[in-house]
Design a protein around this motif. Structure first.
Motif, PDB file in Angstrom:
ATOM      1  N   GLY A   1       1.017  -1.304   0.199  1.00  0.00           N
ATOM      2  CA  GLY A   1       0.092  -0.040  -0.204  1.00  0.00           C
ATOM      3  C   GLY A   1       0.636   1.117   0.139  1.00  0.00           C
ATOM      4  O   GLY A   1       0.396   2.182   0.019  1.00  0.00           O
ATOM      5  N   LEU A   2       2.207   1.188   0.098  1.00  0.00           N
ATOM      6  CA  LEU A   2       2.838   2.266  -0.053  1.00  0.00           C
ATOM      7  C   LEU A   2       3.347   2.869  -1.401  1.00  0.00           C
ATOM      8  O   LEU A   2       4.322   2.821  -1.896  1.00  0.00           O
ATOM      9  N   THR A   3       2.198   3.111  -2.232  1.00  0.00           N
ATOM     10  CA  THR A   3       2.313   3.490  -3.538  1.00  0.00           C
ATOM     11  C   THR A   3       3.021   4.782  -3.666  1.00  0.00           C
ATOM     12  O   THR A   3       3.387   5.175  -4.886  1.00  0.00           O
ATOM     13  N   ASN A   4       3.077   5.618  -2.700  1.00  0.00           N
ATOM     14  CA  ASN A   4       3.193   7.116  -3.041  1.00  0.00           C
ATOM     15  C   ASN A   4       4.822   7.437  -2.822  1.00  0.00           C
ATOM     16  O   ASN A   4       5.336   8.367  -2.899  1.00  0.00           O
ATOM     17  N   LEU A   5       5.663   5.908  -2.811  1.00  0.00           N
ATOM     18  CA  LEU A   5       7.023   6.359  -2.366  1.00  0.00           C
ATOM     19  C   LEU A   5       7.720   5.629  -3.534  1.00  0.00           C
ATOM     20  O   LEU A   5       7.347   4.715  -3.877  1.00  0.00           O
ATOM     21  N   GLN A   6       8.626   6.530  -4.181  1.00  0.00           N
ATOM     22  CA  GLN A   6       9.562   6.067  -5.350  1.00  0.00           C
ATOM     23  C   GLN A   6      10.829   5.499  -4.686  1.00  0.00           C
ATOM     24  O   GLN A   6      11.263   5.496  -3.350  1.00  0.00           O
ATOM     25  N   ALA A   7      11.600   4.896  -5.520  1.00  0.00           N
ATOM     26  CA  ALA A   7      12.891   4.215  -5.171  1.00  0.00           C
ATOM     27  C   ALA A   7      13.783   5.282  -4.358  1.00  0.00           C
ATOM     28  O   ALA A   7      14.592   4.795  -3.479  1.00  0.00           O
ATOM     29  N   THR A   8      14.016   6.387  -5.232  1.00  0.00           N
ATOM     30  CA  THR A   8      14.923   7.192  -4.592  1.00  0.00           C
ATOM     31  C   THR A   8      13.936   7.649  -2.956  1.00  0.00           C
ATOM     32  O   THR A   8      15.116   8.133  -2.275  1.00  0.00           O
ATOM     33  N   ASP A   9      12.823   7.919  -2.920  1.00  0.00           N
ATOM     34  CA  ASP A   9      12.458   8.122  -1.433  1.00  0.00           C
ATOM     35  C   ASP A   9      12.904   7.199  -0.395  1.00  0.00           C
ATOM     36  O   ASP A   9      13.055   7.299   0.691  1.00  0.00           O
ATOM     37  N   LEU A  10      12.749   5.720  -0.876  1.00  0.00           N
ATOM     38  CA  LEU A  10      13.098   4.692   0.061  1.00  0.00           C
ATOM     39  C   LEU A  10      14.488   5.122   0.657  1.00  0.00           C
ATOM     40  O   LEU A  10      14.722   4.579   1.768  1.00  0.00           O
ATOM     41  N   LYS A  11      15.467   5.174  -0.389  1.00  0.00           N
ATOM     42  CA  LYS A  11      16.879   5.604   0.297  1.00  0.00           C
ATOM     43  C   LYS A  11      17.126   6.703   1.113  1.00  0.00           C
ATOM     44  O   LYS A  11      17.679   6.655   1.877  1.00  0.00           O
ATOM     45  N   ALA A  12      16.079   7.809   0.924  1.00  0.00           N
ATOM     46  CA  ALA A  12      16.303   8.777   1.940  1.00  0.00           C
ATOM     47  C   ALA A  12      15.560   8.824   3.279  1.00  0.00           C
ATOM     48  O   ALA A  12      15.641   9.753   3.717  1.00  0.00           O
ATOM     49  N   LEU A  13      14.786   7.687   3.409  1.00  0.00           N
ATOM     50  CA  LEU A  13      13.817   7.644   4.388  1.00  0.00           C
ATOM     51  C   LEU A  13      15.170   7.832   5.959  1.00  0.00           C
ATOM     52  O   LEU A  13      16.127   6.978   5.866  1.00  0.00           O
ATOM     53  N   ASP A  14      14.677   8.437   6.851  1.00  0.00           N
ATOM     54  CA  ASP A  14      15.410   8.418   8.121  1.00  0.00           C
ATOM     55  C   ASP A  14      14.391   8.072   9.274  1.00  0.00           C
ATOM     56  O   ASP A  14      13.631   8.614   9.629  1.00  0.00           O
ATOM     57  N   VAL A  15      14.693   6.714   9.690  1.00  0.00           N
ATOM     58  CA  VAL A  15      13.678   6.176  10.505  1.00  0.00           C
ATOM     59  C   VAL A  15      14.632   6.018  12.086  1.00  0.00           C
ATOM     60  O   VAL A  15      14.398   4.689  12.655  1.00  0.00           O
ATOM     61  N   ARG A  16      15.403   6.619  12.402  1.00  0.00           N
ATOM     62  CA  ARG A  16      16.112   6.709  13.632  1.00  0.00           C
ATOM     63  C   ARG A  16      15.320   6.904  14.708  1.00  0.00           C
ATOM     64  O   ARG A  16      15.641   6.703  15.948  1.00  0.00           O
ATOM     65  N   PHE A  17      13.761   7.081  14.411  1.00  0.00           N
ATOM     66  CA  PHE A  17      12.951   7.197  15.796  1.00  0.00           C
ATOM     67  C   PHE A  17      12.257   5.832  16.257  1.00  0.00           C
ATOM     68  O   PHE A  17      11.785   5.565  17.122  1.00  0.00           O
ATOM     69  N   PHE A  18      12.863   4.747  15.461  1.00  0.00           N
ATOM     70  CA  PHE A  18      12.744   3.283  15.963  1.00  0.00           C
ATOM     71  C   PHE A  18      13.686   3.074  17.047  1.00  0.00           C
ATOM     72  O   PHE A  18      14.711   2.285  16.844  1.00  0.00           O
ATOM     73  N   ASP A  19      13.644   3.680  18.019  1.00  0.00           N
ATOM     74  CA  ASP A  19      14.544   3.630  19.307  1.00  0.00           C
ATOM     75  C   ASP A  19      14.016   2.690  20.357  1.00  0.00           C
ATOM     76  O   ASP A  19      13.841   2.951  21.398  1.00  0.00           O
TER      77      ASP A  19
END
Length: 991
Positions: A492-510
């Motif tokens: 369902g994450l159809t709004n994300l492109q390949a370049t967006d996936l590389k730029a994700l910052d998910v450091r809030f998974f602490d």
């Protein structure tokens, strides 16, 4: 208010109808259980003169008594039976297990009437009618009623819920009402209730099939006309039954035809309903609707197919069908309610909420259990009271019944309560079932890619969420290092492109920090003010509301670590997940974490296995490719490995050598030497060890024996390296011989040059003296001897000169077969004079060689003359000459049957001036010792080899090897030691 009043009236009407139907069904069951209907099992129909036996089923009372199909019953117990009614009345008058006397007229074969028919009196024992099928039908009725009540209670106002309940109630009446043939007032109610239900139930079912999942907007008038048309055949059947009962003559044929019409009507409507369901299923667009229709279609087809094939068609065609098949065909109708119930529970056929609270549910369930409990106790007490006449035993029996019933009823009570919980709290049990099934699937999945794909596929189906993502932690050897997560799979994450996936910052998974929550909830992912800008942007792009950690225990030390994070959005309806949902998801996250860890470990293990296999294959390739025989033995002296060089050298396949004791493969001499050094430390070498092969050949090898140790320096066996130096020793011997002959040739050339001059002077003066003193009888013989010895010395010097000349020879293509024939012809007279028989075996396909014909003939002459001299005076002397080819070489074999050469002389026969003809026999001449030496030089000049084998008293064989003309300069041939050559050598020597 009008709708509310109508709803109340409808509810009261349905409740009264349900209670009435249940009461009548219970009373009907009680009366049927206490009322036996006698029968002879025969289908009688009215005919001229009485009743004709239309069908006599096997093993029926009539068939056992001797009644046959076609017999005409005139009377029973002397009472005429012109119609079926008096026959039935007389059977009831006789009762079950009674003897009834049948007066039978048995027509003659192929007779069209009863003229000449035999009159028989047959005693028939009447048996109770088998009504066991009614129990199965009542079970189907209860299933229908329970399903109807469940759907009705789930939501009263749901579309088609009332219609579905009426269909279930009518089905309950159809399958639970069975008249007992008394035909009193109660039996009449049961009879007409079943007739009405039989007429309405197929129409209701087809109406439900047509109206279910209908996306077409028909006109109201058209729908009403279609509805009326569906019920008209049923109303007609009710009227037909009424007219037949009140106005037509009651015959068995009429009753049978009416039953055939009712059964055909039922089957026809069910078949049409199945076709409608199938048509709707193929045209359905919604996945949920397709699942619902799939089960409805399959259930209808599974039920109606055996019912139509095994019961309806034979019944309509008056064909005899075994009773068991009829029962199974009737019971197959239970698949309709069962599949309907599965579609309701599993695929939300009526997607509604519970209308009862758990407290009400438990209260009703407990009250039902208590009532049932005391009912069982009362029934047990009544049985004890009726069976036991002793008053003292009645009391104890009652107490024992209470205790036994309590012990047996407790687990039954828990099972019923669990079932009630499951029915009225389906969502929680659905989650638990999903958790168990999903967990089982996770534990069996070892591929990490397939695992995460399965997670993002199953979670939306289970929780009905629109967006799911799985983030995997980067693998690192440091347990306590900061973990970085990457998006591995999503739904369902159809709004994300390949370049967006590389730029994700998910450091809030602490989640690994102390005191971290079990999940993160973001009510509005687009506005998470507490996060830094980069992380806030990533959370907004993901648009996920929940993040759950998948934790596993640390490999070292205590605590847990997060190997993955699961992100989920809202449901299809836009709702958040409940606390119960999150509780179950947290449990599921633990399973997922373990499964991911197992998949990662399995992937690393596969990588190590692959590396190990590559290393093993590399090492095995080294061992297999090395030109030294290598094998290993364990501590019990059993062979554990055997490389390809050992297979070729020792002529023993690997499969025959592995796991065999060393003593069963190698000769005792080797085993003895091996045992003598096995307990010593270090590596031991057996230099120039003569190793006997299984083929009988003896090879010379340097054998190294070393301990086989592990990484911990523990000895687990021995490794043996076998270096075959036989060919090397032969080459060294040939090289030594060549160097020796070369030195001797240089010496001979110098000596011949210096000696030739004085020999010429001595010969000249000796001849002059002989001429002048030929009349001197005393000196003339002496001078003659001087002259002869001078010639002999000159011959020796010329031989030395010929021995030293190794160049200046012209080479051409030579046919060895032709050369041998010419040489034999040249010596034919001498061989016949010496009584030597010559045997030849020339290869007609022998390739030509490149050489000098004259010098080659000199070699052959030398060998044949030596053979002739060796066989002088030998009985049955035979000279065998053979040619053959193989592996780019040509071989000539010259073998005699003479006295042979002593073993200690074999290594000196090519030395110049060495000869054994010091005392030649009569007819032979004394040798100079240069024939074989010159022959050896000529063979070297032709890039050939000469081999000798000799046994004293048997003979000597010389074998000449030449390269073929095509490969003379390319390859120097190896000594002839092929298996076929060896066999030929042995066969030709040992004669």
């Amino acid at each position: 208010m009008k709708n509310a009043a109508q709803t109340r009236i409808l509810a009261i009407a349905l409740a009264l109808a349900t209670v009435a139907a249940c009461v009548l069904a219970a009373m009907n069951f009680e009366r049927e259980s206490s009322f036996d209907v006698p029968t002879d099992g025969i289908w009688w129909v009215e005919t001229q003169g009485g009743l004709r036996a239309e069908q006599v089923p096997p093993d029926s009372p009539g068939q056992r008594a001797g009644v046959r199909a076609g017999d005409v019953l005139v009377s029973i117990n002397d009472r005429p039976t012109e119609r079926l009614a008096p026959f039935v009345r007389e059977m009831f008058h006789s009762g079950i297990w009674a003897h009834a006397t049948y007066s039978i007229l048995r027509p003659l074969p192929h007779a069209s009437d009863l003229s000449g028919a035999a009159k028989l009196d047959i005693q028939v024992i009447l048996e109770p009618t088998d009504r066991s099928i009614n129990l199965g039908l009542r079970f189907i009725a209860l299933v229908y009623l329970c399903i109807g009540i469940y759907v009705l209670f789930r939501r009263w106002t749901a579309p088609k819920s009332t219609h579905f309940y009426v269909f279930c109630l009518v089905s309950f009446v159809l399958y639970s009402f069975n008249y007992t043939t008394k035909f009193d007032t109660f039996d009449s109610i049961i009879y007409w209730g079943r007739i009405a239900a039989g007429a309405l139930q197929p129409a209701l079912f087809l109406h439900f099939a047509i109206s279910f999942a209908s996306g077409e907007q028909r006109k109201r008038l058209g729908r009403r006309l279609l509805t009326v048309a569906l019920y008209l055949p049923g109303i007609f059947l009710i009227g037909l039954q009424f007219v037949a009962l009140h106005y037509w003559s009651a015959t068995e044929v009429l009753r049978h035809r009416l039953d055939q019409i009712a059964v055909g009507y039922l089957a026809l409507y069910y078949v049409i309903a199945g076709i409608v369901f199938q048509f709707r299923y193929k045209r359905a667009e919604s996945a949920l609707e397709r699942q619902q229709l799939k089960w409805l279609t399959r259930g209808t087809m599974i039920a109606i197919t055996p019912f139509t094939v095994l019961y309806v068609i034979p019944y309509l065609s008056d064909a005899a069908v075994p009773t068991l098949l009829q029962k199974l065909a009737g019971l197959s109708l239970v698949f309709v309610p069962l599949t309907f119930s599965w579609a309701i529970v599993r695929y939300r056929l009526m997607d509604v909420d519970l209308i009862f609270k758990r407290g009400v549910t438990y209260t009703l369930a407990t009250a039902s259990l208590v009532g049932l409990y005391f009912g069982v106790i009362a029934l047990t007490a009544e049985v004890v009271r009726a069976r036991l006449n002793n008053p003292s035993l009645r009391t104890w029996g009652f107490l024992a019944a209470v205790i036994v019933t309590g012990l047996v009823f407790d687990p039954l009570k828990r099972a019923i309560q669990a079932r009630v919980d499951r029915i009225f709290d389906q969502k929680r049990f659905d989650y638990r079932e999903t958790l168990v099934e999903f967990g089982r699937g996770l534990n069996s999945q070892t591929d990490l890619r397939a695992l995460v794909d399965s997670i993002v596929e199953r979670l939306p189906q289970t929780l009905l969420v629109t967006r799911v993502a799985v983030f995997l932690a980067k693998e690192t050897d440091d347990t306590f290092a900061e973990r970085h997560f990457e998006l591995a799979a999503s739904h369902g994450l159809t709004n994300l492109q390949a370049t967006d996936l590389k730029a994700l910052d998910v450091r809030f998974f602490d989640f690994d920090r102390p005191g971290a929550n079990n999940h993160i909830f973001l009510e509005n992912p687009q506005q998470v003010l507490r996060l830094p800008e980069a992380q806030r942007s990533s959370a907004g792009r993901l648009d996920l509301n929940y993040y759950l950690p998948c934790r596993v225990a640390n490999r070292e030390g205590g605590g847990n670590r997060t190997v993955a994070v699961i992100g989920l959005g809202r449901t299809d309806d836009g709702d958040f997940l409940s606390s119960e949902d999150m509780e179950l998801l947290e449990s599921l996250a633990g399973y997922i974490g373990i499964a991911i860890q197992n998949a990662q470990l399995y992937r690393r293990l596969e990588q190590k296995i692959s590396d190990f296999e590559r290393l093993k294959e590399f090492n095995e390739n080294i061992v297999e490719s090395i030109n030294i025989g290598i094998f290993a033995v364990d501590l019990d002296d059993r062979i554990e490995s055997w490389n390809a060089q050992m297979e070729a050298m020792y002529a023993k396949p690997r499969i025959d050598a592995l796991r065999q004791p060393l003593s069963s493969v190698f000769p005792p001499e080797f085993v003895s030497r091996f045992n003598s050094v096995r307990d010593e430390q270090g590596t031991h070498t057996l230099y120039k060890f003569r190793l006997a092969l299984p083929t009988g050949e003896v090879r010379t090898a340097n054998i190294a024996i070393a301990p086989l140790v592990t990484r911990d320096f523990i000895t687990v066996g021995r490794i043996i390296l076998v270096d075959d130096i036989t060919d090397r020793m032969q080459l060294e011997a040939q090289l030594t011989q060549s160097e020796k002959l070369s030195s001797i040739g240089l010496l001979a050339a110098g000596v011949a040059h210096e000696v030739n001059t004085p020999l010429a002077v001595i010969s000249s003066y000796a001849q002059m003296l002989t001429k002048y003193m030929r009349d001197d009888e005393r000196l003339a013989p002496v001078l003659e001897k001087i002259t002869q010895q001078t010639f002999r010395a000159s011959e020796i010097v010329n031989g030395l000169l010929n021995f030293s000349r190794t160049s200046g020879t012209e080479f051409t293509d030579v046919d060895l077969n032709e050369l041998l024939r010419d040489t034999i012809a040249l010596l034919d007279h001498q061989l016949k004079t010496a009584k030597i028989r010559v045997e030849t075996n020339f290869d007609p396909q022998l390739p030509r060689i490149h050489g000098n014909r004259g010098k080659l003939q000199q070699v052959i002459l030398n060998l044949m003359l030596n053979a002739k001299d060796a066989m002088l005076g030998t009985p049955n002397a035979t000279l065998r000459i053979a040619t053959f080819s193989g592996a780019g070489r040509v071989l000539v074999r010259i073998q005699d049957s003479g006295g042979g050469i002593e073993r200690e002389h074999l290594h000196r026969i090519y030395d110049p001036f060495f000869t054994t003809k010091t005392k030649p026999q009569e007819g032979a001449h004394k040798g100079t010792g240069l024939g074989l030496a010159v022959s050896y030089g000529i063979m070297q000049e032709h890039a050939g080899k000469i081999h000798v084998e000799s046994e004293v008293g048997i003979g000597t064989a010389f074998q000449l090897e030449f390269p073929t003309s095509g490969g003379r300069t390319a390859v120097i041939p190896e000594p002839a030691r092929a298996s076929d050559t060896q066999e030929l050598e042995r066969k030709t020597i040992h004669v």
